[in-house]
Motif scaffolding. Sequence first.
Motif, mmCIF file in Angstrom:
data_model
loop_
_atom_site.group_PDB
_atom_site.id
_atom_site.type_symbol
_atom_site.label_atom_id
_atom_site.label_comp_id
_atom_site.label_asym_id
_atom_site.label_seq_id
_atom_site.Cartn_x
_atom_site.Cartn_y
_atom_site.Cartn_z
ATOM 1 N N ASP A 106 0.806 -1.226 0.000
ATOM 2 C CA ASP A 106 0.000 0.000 0.000
ATOM 3 C C ASP A 106 0.840 1.277 0.000
ATOM 4 O O ASP A 106 0.283 2.376 -0.004
ATOM 5 N N GLY A 107 2.164 1.147 0.044
ATOM 6 C CA GLY A 107 3.012 2.322 0.013
ATOM 7 C C GLY A 107 3.136 3.043 1.344
ATOM 8 O O GLY A 107 3.625 4.182 1.390
ATOM 9 N N GLU A 108 2.741 2.404 2.449
ATOM 10 C CA GLU A 108 2.908 3.012 3.768
ATOM 11 C C GLU A 108 4.387 3.145 4.126
ATOM 12 O O GLU A 108 4.776 4.028 4.883
ATOM 13 N N ILE A 109 5.184 2.228 3.604
ATOM 14 C CA ILE A 109 6.621 2.233 3.867
ATOM 15 C C ILE A 109 7.366 2.129 2.543
ATOM 16 O O ILE A 109 6.801 1.704 1.525
ATOM 17 N N ASP A 110 8.617 2.527 2.566
ATOM 18 C CA ASP A 110 9.440 2.499 1.355
ATOM 19 C C ASP A 110 10.178 1.180 1.178
ATOM 20 O O ASP A 110 10.591 0.846 0.062
ATOM 21 N N ALA A 111 10.386 0.448 2.271
ATOM 22 C CA ALA A 111 11.115 -0.817 2.198
ATOM 23 C C ALA A 111 10.702 -1.700 3.371
ATOM 24 O O ALA A 111 10.316 -1.202 4.437
ATOM 25 N N PRO A 347 7.605 -1.317 -2.614
ATOM 26 C CA PRO A 347 6.386 -1.193 -3.427
ATOM 27 C C PRO A 347 6.703 -1.446 -4.895
ATOM 28 O O PRO A 347 7.820 -1.206 -5.359
ATOM 29 N N LEU A 348 5.707 -1.934 -5.642
ATOM 30 C CA LEU A 348 5.905 -2.156 -7.070
ATOM 31 C C LEU A 348 6.339 -0.857 -7.752
ATOM 32 O O LEU A 348 5.870 0.226 -7.406
ATOM 33 N N GLU A 349 7.213 -0.999 -8.726
ATOM 34 C CA GLU A 349 7.743 0.144 -9.486
ATOM 35 C C GLU A 349 8.592 1.081 -8.633
ATOM 36 O O GLU A 349 8.873 2.218 -9.033
ATOM 37 N N SER A 350 9.029 0.642 -7.472
ATOM 38 C CA SER A 350 9.886 1.481 -6.645
ATOM 39 C C SER A 350 11.246 1.667 -7.311
ATOM 40 O O SER A 350 11.822 0.715 -7.859
#
Length: 382
Positions: A106-111, A347-350
Amino acid sequence: MLHRCLVANAAIEVCLASLATALMRALVLVGMAVHVLAPQAAFAQADNGALNVGVYVSAPFVEQGEDGSYSGMAIELWETVAQRLGRDYRYVRYSSFHDLVRATRDGEIDAAVTNLTITRDRAEVVSFTQPWYDAGLRIMVPDRGGRGGFWGVIDGLRDAGHLRAYAWLLFVIVLATIGFTIFDRKFDPAFPKRWREGVAESFYNVMSIATSGKTSRKNLFGWIGRIWQALWLLIGVGVIAYITSSVTSIMTTISLTQGITSLADLPGKTVAVFEGSVSEDYISELGIATRSYPGIDEAVEAMRAGRVDAIVGDAPVLEHYAHSYPGREVAVVGSIFHPDKYGFAFPLESELRRPVTLHILDLVEDGTLAEIRMRYFGVEDL
């Protein structure tokens, strides 16, 4: 004169065509440069802020100290990579693998940093780096330190809480012995007058009721006395039933857990797994009864209390726990099954996945990853 004008016009047209071609080529080159450099520009722009790094505590990969700081193999590896990237970060703790993967998706965190197994289902919702650890599943069972027979049963009764109930029964027996002695000295003329003989007689009667449901006491009060004797007999039968059932259940449990040495021994047993873990999915798919727990401490407590027969989890996590807490009387048995690999997730596409993967490969090639692993497991093989 006309011929010269035509030649001049043709020259002008050639020049204009050449200029147009050059402009088109320049535009194409600029477009390609923008296309190639856009991700790098976006990544450089993201460098201005600190990364939110999700963690799940799972020793020895992620551990949290009393001061709130984090350590462990996965933490050390991440911090080495982040230092090479020149990135700042802050840790965010999650209570299960499931919550950590959801937050990453969900993009709450970067890693996501922990011993996170790379699976197809997870790879559909998050993006993984190059694997940095080869692992698999193993089984943890209770360990009585090799003690069986009488002492094994005593340990089992203690862990299940039955010894406390036995202590209360002993207290009731002592009270009943004293009560019978005082009562019979007052109402039974034939009762021994010496205290030690009277106490011994009363103790014999109480234990006779408690162990066999029979009594040899005199009936001093007619039909009322018979009713009281019948009630005492019922109490004695109940005590015998409780003792027999508790000892039998503990002996059965010891027999079952001592018989678990591999995956083939788990059908018919109840197995503890960790919430949102690969072991939870895998053991459930095999049709084996499971109970899910947020961490290894809760799972071990459930096993020691007899609510589950064994624990299935990541081999290095179970092995580290058994080695670090010998007093918990647990053992890891059998060989590794369902081999898997760990990686960091994004996240996907990070834009972080590729540079992090490249640095992990650098750490593999220069031997840094092997050194980090050796500090936690004492082996160099990857």
